[in-house]
Design a protein around this motif. Structure first.
Motif, mmCIF file in Angstrom:
data_model
loop_
_atom_site.group_PDB
_atom_site.id
_atom_site.type_symbol
_atom_site.label_atom_id
_atom_site.label_comp_id
_atom_site.label_asym_id
_atom_site.label_seq_id
_atom_site.Cartn_x
_atom_site.Cartn_y
_atom_site.Cartn_z
ATOM 1 N N TRP A 138 0.844 -1.193 0.000
ATOM 2 C CA TRP A 138 0.000 0.000 0.000
ATOM 3 C C TRP A 138 0.884 1.250 0.000
ATOM 4 C CZ3 TRP A 138 0.174 3.145 4.471
ATOM 5 C CH2 TRP A 138 0.812 2.567 5.583
ATOM 6 N N ASP A 184 -4.414 6.278 0.933
ATOM 7 C CA ASP A 184 -3.310 5.655 0.228
ATOM 8 C C ASP A 184 -3.819 4.696 -0.843
ATOM 9 O OD1 ASP A 184 -0.721 6.574 1.261
ATOM 10 O OD2 ASP A 184 -1.452 5.823 3.183
ATOM 11 N N ASN A 185 -2.959 4.457 -1.813
ATOM 12 C CA ASN A 185 -3.299 3.532 -2.892
ATOM 13 C C ASN A 185 -2.960 2.098 -2.497
ATOM 14 O OD1 ASN A 185 -2.005 6.138 -4.749
ATOM 15 N ND2 ASN A 185 -4.096 5.485 -5.083
ATOM 16 N N ARG A 198 3.748 7.321 1.694
ATOM 17 C CA ARG A 198 2.655 6.863 2.550
ATOM 18 C C ARG A 198 2.158 8.001 3.437
ATOM 19 N NH1 ARG A 198 4.413 0.832 4.744
ATOM 20 N NH2 ARG A 198 3.867 -0.300 2.845
ATOM 21 N N LYS A 216 -7.232 2.705 -6.256
ATOM 22 C CA LYS A 216 -7.773 3.438 -5.118
ATOM 23 C C LYS A 216 -7.911 2.495 -3.931
ATOM 24 C CE LYS A 216 -10.398 6.544 -8.133
ATOM 25 N NZ LYS A 216 -11.747 6.990 -8.534
ATOM 26 N N ILE A 271 -1.245 -1.359 -3.958
ATOM 27 C CA ILE A 271 -0.221 -1.673 -4.950
ATOM 28 C C ILE A 271 -0.423 -3.105 -5.433
ATOM 29 C CG2 ILE A 271 2.259 -1.818 -5.407
ATOM 30 C CD1 ILE A 271 2.701 0.105 -3.066
ATOM 31 N N ALA A 327 6.289 6.108 -6.233
ATOM 32 C CA ALA A 327 6.582 7.419 -6.811
ATOM 33 C C ALA A 327 7.846 7.448 -7.653
ATOM 34 C CB ALA A 327 6.693 8.470 -5.692
ATOM 35 N N ILE A 372 8.260 4.746 -2.119
ATOM 36 C CA ILE A 372 6.817 4.736 -1.911
ATOM 37 C C ILE A 372 6.428 5.816 -0.910
ATOM 38 C CG2 ILE A 372 4.869 3.367 -1.070
ATOM 39 C CD1 ILE A 372 6.267 0.881 -2.088
ATOM 40 N N LYS A 382 1.840 5.003 -2.443
ATOM 41 C CA LYS A 382 1.955 5.468 -3.822
ATOM 42 C C LYS A 382 3.383 5.273 -4.301
ATOM 43 C CE LYS A 382 1.745 9.947 -4.985
ATOM 44 N NZ LYS A 382 1.169 11.263 -5.290
ATOM 45 N N MET A 404 4.263 11.851 -12.078
ATOM 46 C CA MET A 404 4.237 10.389 -12.082
ATOM 47 C C MET A 404 4.748 9.820 -13.407
ATOM 48 S SD MET A 404 3.234 9.374 -9.087
ATOM 49 C CE MET A 404 2.591 7.721 -9.254
ATOM 50 N N LEU A 432 -1.353 0.888 -9.493
ATOM 51 C CA LEU A 432 -1.869 1.516 -8.275
ATOM 52 C C LEU A 432 -3.375 1.668 -8.431
ATOM 53 C CD1 LEU A 432 0.723 4.397 -7.652
ATOM 54 C CD2 LEU A 432 0.845 2.011 -6.950
#
Length: 597
Positions: free
Chosen positions: A39, A408-409, A60, A403, A411, A43, A58, A41, A479, A401
Motif C-alpha cells: 500500500w 493511500d493507494n 505513505r 484506489k 499496490i 513514486a 513509496i 503510492k 508520475m 496503483l
C-alpha cells in the motif's frame, strides 16, 4: 550468470520452440514481492543502496517516504528498510526524484511538497544520502517556490542533475544547478509554461546529445511544443515549434519512444477530441515530421466504449492523461500502459496497448488494446500503471496503483510470464563522476542519471538491419515513473548486437559529441556503462552481466538427449561388433582344430 548459444543443428525440440508463437500472461505476485506492505503510492525507482538491484520509493500517509530495498534472498522480495518522515506535518509530498544532486556518487532524494488542502505553492527540498540512509536533519530546501513540478535534467553537461522550474509569480523558467545548488540562470523563453507540463530532456535530433523539449502556451492560448536543440553544448532558444493536433481538445502528457524501430525518437500524445473525453485518441509525430498521425482511435470493446480520464482541477487528487512506455513483449517496438474508464459506467482499469504492424499501407505501426488480460482486468479503480523489471531478468513486469480504502493507494504487482524466449539488452548509464575511486569508497551504481541516450544496430532473424533507441530518465514530473535503465528488445533473433552507441550531455562550448561505441554485445545481457572520464569517451568502460534465458535449459536438454541417443547407438554397434568378433574367433578356433588333424 552465463549464457549458452546454439547457432544451428537439427534439434527438433529447439526448432519447435523457436517457431512456436509468442504468448504472454500475467501472474499476480504482490504477496511474494511486497507481502503485507502493498500500500502507498509508488513514486520513483532507483538503486538506493548501489547493489545493482532497483528499489522502490513509496509515499505513505502524504508526508512519509519509505524506500523498499530489493533482496533476492529475502521474502518478501522488497522490504521497507529506509524511512523518512517529514517534520512538517502540514505538507503533502507530491513527487519523488532520486538522483545524485551534489556529485558525491551517493543517491540523494528530491521531494516536492505542497501545503495540505492546497494546490500551491510547491516547495522543493533535497535530502542527502549518506551511507545508504536518509536523515531528516540533513536536507537542503531550495529558497523559492514553484508553480509546477520540476524537470530534472543535466543542463550544463557536468553529469550532476539540475532542476528546471518556474518560480511562483514568474513566467520564466529558472535552472538551479546541481552541485552547489545556489547558482541559477534563467531560460529565456517568450512563452509561458503549460501546467501540468510534460517537459523532457532527450535527444530529438539524432546526435546523441540530449535536447530540451518544453510544453508551452502560444500567444492565442493554445498548447504548443518547443524543441530547444543542443548546439555545441548550448540551449540558445527553440529551433522548432509545433502546435497540438487541431482536433485535440484535452491534451495529456507527451512521451517519447522509438515507435517504429528506426533509431529515432518519436513524439506520442494521448488526447481527447471532446471536453468530456468521450472520444479518445493517441497521436504520433514521427521524427523529422510536423504532421500528427493517429495510432489508436478505436477504444470500443464490444458494446462498451472506453476512454481516457481527464484530470480534474485538483492536481493532487488526480493524474494527467499519461502513457507509460515499455517493450512488454521484447520485440523491439515499445508498447504502452494506459488507464481507461468505462464511459457508461464507473469502472476504470489499466490496459496494455501493444505496438503492432499497421494492417494497411497508410501507416507503419499502431497501438492495439489488449482487452483480455485476466489479472490486469481484475484490478478495479486503477489510477496508475507502469512497467518495472521486478526480478532483474530483462522482462518488463507491471505495477498498478488502485484506489485504496484510505487515502493511500493499493499496490498490485503482476509478473510478465512471457513464454517466447525473445532477446533483449538492458543498459544503464552512470554519471561517470568517479569509477573505482569514489569518495568514501562508495559504489557508483545508484545515481539515476538523466540525459544519456542509447541506440543499437543489429541484424534480425531474416537478415534485415534492425535498430532501436531510447533515452534514460528523460522525464521526471507528474508520475512519469521512468526506470533508471532501458530494456531494448531484440525480438527472437539471437545475433550479437553489431553496434551499441551511448551518448551523454556535453558542457557549453564543447563542439564534439560525447559518444562511445561497443561492438559484438551478447544478447540477454545487462550493460552498465561508466562514462569516466566524461570528456574522454575512448576511456569509458562497460560492465557486462549475462542473464541466462529459457533457451539455455532447452538447448541443454536437447543436447543431452542427442548425446544420450548417440551413445546408445554407439553402445549397440559396439555390442554387435563384439558379438561378431566372438563368432569369428570361434570359427577360427574350429578351423584350426580340423587342420591339426
Amino acid at each position: 550468470m552465463g549464457e549458452l548459444s546454439v547457432t544451428g543443428g537439427p534439434l527438433l525440440l529447439l526448432v519447435l520452440f523457436l517457431v512456436s508463437p509468442a504468448r504472454a500472461s500475467l501472474r499476480n505476485v504482490t504477496g511474494e514481492v511486497l507481502g503485507p506492505e502493498a500500500w502507498g503510492k509508488v513514486a520513483a525507482f532507483g538503486d538506493f543502496n548501489a547493489d545493482k538491484q532497483t528499489d522502490l520509493f513509496i509515499i505513505r500517509g502524504g508526508n512519509e517516504l519509505r524506500i523498499f530495498l530489493a533482496d533476492l534472498k529475502s521474502t518478501p522480495y522488497f522490504s521497507p528498510k529506509v524511512k523518512l518522515a517529514l517534520e512538517n506535518q502540514g505538507v503533502v509530498i507530491t513527487s519523488v526524484v532520486p538522483g545524485d544532486y551534489n556529485g558525491d556518487s551517493q543517491m540523494d532524494v528530491l521531494l516536492t511538497t505542497i501545503p495540505k488542502g492546497q494546490e500551491s505553492p510547491l516547495s522543493i527540498v533535497i535530502y542527502w544520502g549518506q551511507n545508504q540512509t536518509l536523515n531528516a536533519n540533513q536536507r537542503f530546501p531550495l529558497n523559492m517556490t514553484y508553480t509546477d513540478e520540476p524537470l530534472i535534467m543535466d543542463f550544463n553537461g557536468d553529469m550532476i542533475p539540475d532542476i528546471l522550474g518556474v518560480p511562483t509569480g514568474s513566467s520564466t523558467p529558472v535552472i538551479t544547478y546541481g552541485g552547489s545548488l545556489t547558482m541559477t540562470s534563467n531560460l529565456n523563453t517568450s512563452h509561458p509554461m503549460f501546467v501540468p507540463h510534460s517537459h523532457a530532456f532527450i535527444d530529438l535530433t539524432g546526435d546523441f546529445t540530449a535536447d530540451l523539449f518544453l510544453t508551452t502556451i502560444s500567444s492565442n492560448k493554445d498548447i504548443q511544443f518547443e524543441t530547444w536543440e543542443n548546439q555545441g553544448g548550448n540551449f540558445s532558444g527553440f529551433t522548432s515549434i509545433v502546435t497540438k493536433p487541431k482536433d485535440a481538445i484535452v491534451v495529456g502528457q507527451s512521451v517519447f519512444a522509438d515507435f517504429d524501430g528506426d533509431g529515432q525518437q518519436d513524439h506520442l500524445l494521448p488526447a481527447c477530441e471532446d471536453d468530456k473525453c468521450l472520444k479518445s485518441v493517441i497521436y504520433l509525430m514521427k521524427h523529422g515530421s510536423t504532421q500528427w498521425v493517429p495510432v489508436l482511435q478505436n477504444f470500443t470493446n464490444g458494446n462498451t466504449r472506453w476512454a481516457f480520464i481527464p484530470q480534474t482541477s485538483s492536481l493532487t487528487q488526480s493524474f494527467p492523461i499519461t502513457l507509460h512506455i515499455g517493450d512488454y513483449n521484447i520485440d523491439g517496438y515499445p508498447d504502452a500502459l494506459a488507464i481507461l474508464h468505462n464511459t457508461s459506467g464507473s469502472n476504470q482499469q489499466a490496459f496494455l496497448l501493444e505496438n503492432v504492424p499497421c494492417k494497411n499501407s497508410t501507416c507503419s505501426r499502431v497501438f492495439e488494446v489488449h482487452w483480455e488480460l485476466s489479472d490486469l482486468n481484475q484490478i478495479k479503480d486503477a489510477v496508475v500503471a507502469t512497467f518495472f523489471d521486478i526480478y532483474e531478468d530483462g522482462i518488463l513486469d507491471i505495477i498498478v496503483l488502485s484506489k485504496g480504502s484510505s487515502n493511500d493507494n493499493s499496490i498490485h504487482i503482476l509478473q510478465n510470464n512471457f513464454e517466447a524466449d525473445a532477446y533483449f539488452v538492458k543498459v544503464i548509464v552512470l554519471s561517470g563522476i568517479c569509477s573505482n575511486d569514489c569518495p568514501q569508497q562508495v559504489k557508483p551504481f545508484g545515481v539515476n542519471q538523466p540525459g544519456p541516450y542509447i541506440m543499437y544496430t543489429t541484424v534480425d532473424a531474416n537478415g534485415y538491419l534492425k535498430n532501436a533507441s531510447a533515452g534514460q530518465l528523460s522525464q521526471s514530473a507528474h508520475m512519469a515513473l521512468q526506470l533508471p535503465y532501458n530494456v531494448l528488445g531484440l525480438g527472437r533473433s539471437a545475433n550479437f548486437l553489431d553496434h551499441l552507441y551511448v551518448g551523454i550531455p556535453r558542457p557549453p562550448g564543447e563542439r564534439q559529441t560525447r559518444r562511445q561505441e561497443w561492438t559484438a554485445i551478447i544478447p540477454n545481457s545487462q550493460l552498465i556503462v561508466i562514462p569516466y572520464p566524461n570528456q574522454q569517451p575512448k576511456s569509458w568502460s562497460a560492465k557486462l552481466y549475462l542473464t541466462p534465458s529459457n533457451i539455455v535449459l532447452l538447448t541443454a536438454i536437447a543436447l543431452i538427449g542427442v548425446c544420450v541417443f548417440i551413445l546408445a547407438i554407439i553402445g549397440i554397434l559396439h555390442w554387435q561388433e563384439k558379438k561378431a568378433d566372438d563368432r569369428e574367433k570361434r570359427q577360427e578356433a574350429h578351423r584350426f582344430h580340423f587342420d591339426a588333424m
